[in-house]
Design a protein around this motif. Sequence first.
Motif: not given
Length: 149
Positions: A104, A39, A117, A33, A108, A36
Amino acid sequence: MILNWILAFTSSALLVFLFPRFSFVWLAPVALTPLLIACARETRWRWRFALGYASGVAYWFGLCNWIQWTLAHHAGVSGTVAWLLFLLFCLAKAVQMGVFAALAGLLMRSALALPAIGALWVTMEWTHSYTGFEWLNLGNAGSDMSIPL
């Protein structure tokens, strides 16, 4: 920008804590997490790759430090050469995490981000077999977890 780096290295730490020596397997659902989030915050794919790559280097370095010891004690190489070979291993394996992070960030922004993902991570772990080092997949982190019946 600094927050993104903190997030990336937080994911590395969480991933390391999943596996034996620590075995905090309950972290598995959230370990990626922070990376991500970093990102999603970063718009440039090169920076997303860099965040993932740095996270990957830290992850492999923290998880596989036994490789350096094994090389130094059983492969007949000096301690310095063992550290260099181990560092090369970490740098090579981190490419997969860098590619994951770069892609990713694009996913998103999709309506299907969550399954896409997840599929991307599984695909990335599937490519471990092509590097000759298939160990330590995220899915294996909980393999020793007991399930109360």
